[in-house]
Motif scaffolding. Structure first.
Motif, PDB file in Angstrom:
ATOM      1  N   ASN A  90     -38.075   4.256 -50.097  1.00 54.91           N
ATOM      2  CA  ASN A  90     -37.258   5.482 -49.476  1.00 54.91           C
ATOM      3  C   ASN A  90     -35.912   5.742 -50.216  1.00 54.91           C
ATOM      4  O   ASN A  90     -35.471   6.990 -50.269  1.00 54.91           O
ATOM      5  CB  ASN A  90     -37.308   5.462 -48.009  1.00 54.91           C
ATOM      6  N   LYS A  94     -35.439   9.402 -52.457  1.00 53.89           N
ATOM      7  CA  LYS A  94     -34.519  10.439 -52.096  1.00 53.89           C
ATOM      8  C   LYS A  94     -34.360  11.849 -52.901  1.00 53.89           C
ATOM      9  O   LYS A  94     -34.359  11.693 -53.993  1.00 53.89           O
ATOM     10  CB  LYS A  94     -33.213   9.777 -51.978  1.00 53.89           C
ATOM     11  N   SER A  97     -30.981  13.838 -55.343  1.00 53.64           N
ATOM     12  CA  SER A  97     -30.002  12.719 -55.907  1.00 53.64           C
ATOM     13  C   SER A  97     -30.272  12.336 -57.173  1.00 53.64           C
ATOM     14  O   SER A  97     -31.416  11.901 -57.538  1.00 53.64           O
ATOM     15  CB  SER A  97     -29.929  11.771 -54.992  1.00 53.64           C
ATOM     16  N   ARG A 125     -26.402   6.202 -50.079  1.00 58.43           N
ATOM     17  CA  ARG A 125     -27.093   6.089 -48.758  1.00 58.43           C
ATOM     18  C   ARG A 125     -26.388   5.800 -47.561  1.00 58.43           C
ATOM     19  O   ARG A 125     -26.231   6.323 -46.346  1.00 58.43           O
ATOM     20  CB  ARG A 125     -28.410   5.400 -48.796  1.00 58.43           C
TER      21      ARG A 125
END
Length: 479
Positions: A90, A94, A97, A125
């Motif tokens: 994950n 993202k 980004s 993050r």
């Protein structure tokens, strides 16, 4: 403070306030953040950090070999703690980004992400609002010593690190039966955790890289890396066996992450010993006072000293003594408050016994501002108390005290003139024990952090147990 003005008259409320509000931990955390980030203007930085109020949110790392169940444990912890789960997948997936897009391209080619790039992804993050206020759990990161050191140099420090372990044969067998739900990401197993719903069963897929040869290769790589990664977390690491039911592993992990590590804050011991008559409170208090320089505060002795010294409350106490009546709690509290607020008690700490004996007295002690930070209940059965107290005798001629079992008189002549104190009669002891145990349940509920001690053993064994509870207190639950 000016060192030339010592001794400093520190009010007893000051150390109590510091311990209650974790002032030392707050200052320590602020200093750590200042050294890590080194802001140009530290005052606004510290104000912003305090306003975030996130010093106790989860910061957890879950490590373990393939098929150890670390992803399942991490997902369950996230649901239970309402924190954010961070995985390699994950992080690189993202959206919006540029860092994630670059890492994604590299991962598709090399099946790995450079350590510096991974740490920048994690930093990006962790700076987002959900991670700041809800905390985070890193699943399987760091994998190598290089990653761990890079993460540390960027000031990312987990509060709890859990390492799962199991024999390789168990892990290989477990990995071969792994199945994944492509819709939810939930992991199932053909033997141990098969979903009951037919629609879920039909959409399960076999994940890539779970063959016996591939699993053995990944296990070998994990073992080579783990011996270099785990020593980097000596004070926050807990190893849990994964070769047990997953629910048991989860509850062990949950218990660990819900505890705050032992504080390095300096503290002045304020020890309370509770127990029935004959439980050994006086002896244990004397041993603690002798070894650690604490002030030995016996409530009964304090009242006698007030009478002998003709103090402010001495005359009032004397009248109750003459009538063989119980001194009112208000007078006892005033005498006790005066003693505990004196400089030696504030500076060196104290060990109190004989008060409180019920819930009302415990509340009174708290209102005085004399809150103990270590409480011990000495538990001794009735038969042992009777065996300790009923054989006690006093020689009226010499004043020497004897015990018919442990310290018998030297001659028959001395034994013939020995007298028993009425307080050592069996009927009186039973009455005193009954009074204590009527109130003990409420006292134990009031002092929830109290430590129960088996007082029916060698006094020095009891002392060692009490001593360990003072110098190595149990971690406290924070979530």
């Amino acid at each position: 403070m000016d060192a030339t003005s010592a001794p400093h008259r520190i009010p007893p409320e000051m150390p109590l306030y510091g311990e209650t509000n974790n002032v030392f931990e707050i200052m320590q955390n602020l200093l750590e953040q200042l050294l890590i980030h080194q802001p140009k203007d530290p005052i606004p930085f510290m104000i912003d950090h305090l306003q975030q109020d996130n010093d106790n949110v989860p910061r957890i790392v879950i490590l373990g070999p393939p098929a150890s169940g670390k992803t399942t444990i991490a997902m369950w912890l996230c649901k239970h703690l309402n924190s954010v789960l961070l995985t390699m997948e994950n992080l690189i997936a993202k959206e919006y980004s540029s860092l994630a897009a670059g890492a994604r391209k590299h991962y598709q080619k090399m099946k790995s992400v450079p350590s510096a790039q991974l740490v920048r992804l994690i930093e990006e993050r962790l700076s987002e609002e959900d991670c700041v206020h809800r905390g985070w759990i890193l699943d399987g990161i760091p994998e190598t010593r290089e990653q761990a050191l890079t993460i540390r140099t960027h000031g990312i420090a987990p509060r709890h690190v859990i390492a799962l372990s199991a024999p390789d044969t168990v892990l290989i067998e477990r990995n071969l039966g792994k199945r994944v739900d492509p819709q939810t990401g939930e992991i199932y197993h053909t033997t141990f955790d098969w979903p009951p719903a037919p629609e879920v069963q039909q959409r399960l897929v076999v994940p890539a890289g779970i063959s016996e040869l591939e699993t053995a290769r990944r296990l070998l790589a994990h073992h080579r890396n783990s011996v270099q990664v785990l020593p980097l977390y000596p004070r926050v690491l807990k190893v849990i066996s994964a070769d047990q039911p997953c629910v048991d592993v989860f509850y062990q992990a949950l218990t660990y992450v819900q505890t705050k590590h032992r504080s390095n804050a300096p503290f002045t011991p304020r020890v309370l010993l509770c127990g029935p008559v004959g439980s050994g409170k006086s002896l244990q208090a004397a041993l603690l006072a002798q070894k650690y320089g604490l002030v030995n505060v016996c409530c009964g002795q304090l009242l006698k000293e007030a009478v002998a010294g003709k103090s402010r409350y001495g005359q009032d106490i004397q009248s109750y003594f003459e009538k063989e009546m119980t001194v009112p709690d208000s007078i006892v509290a005033n005498v006790l408050s005066q003693r505990l607020s004196q400089y030696d008690c504030v500076q060196r700490g104290w060990v109190l016994h004989g008060f409180p004996r019920d819930l009302d007295q415990a509340n009174l002690l708290n209102h005085m501002g004399a809150r103990p930070n270590r409480v011990f209940f000495l538990n001794v059965p009735l038969d042992s108390v009777i065996e300790r107290l009923t054989p006690r005798r006093t020689d009226p001629v010499t004043g020497e005290r004897y015990h018919l079992m442990y310290k018998p008189p030297p001659t028959m002549e001395v034994q013939a003139r020995l007298l028993q104190n009425p307080r050592d009669a069996e009927e009186h002891i039973r009455f005193k024990l009954d009074l204590f145990y009527r109130s003990s349940a409420e006292l134990e509920e009031f002092y929830k952090e109290a430590i129960a001690v088996n007082g029916d053993q060698d006094p020095y064994t009891v002392f060692e147990y009490i001593e360990s509870g003072i110098i190595r207190p149990l971690p406290t639950k924070v979530l």
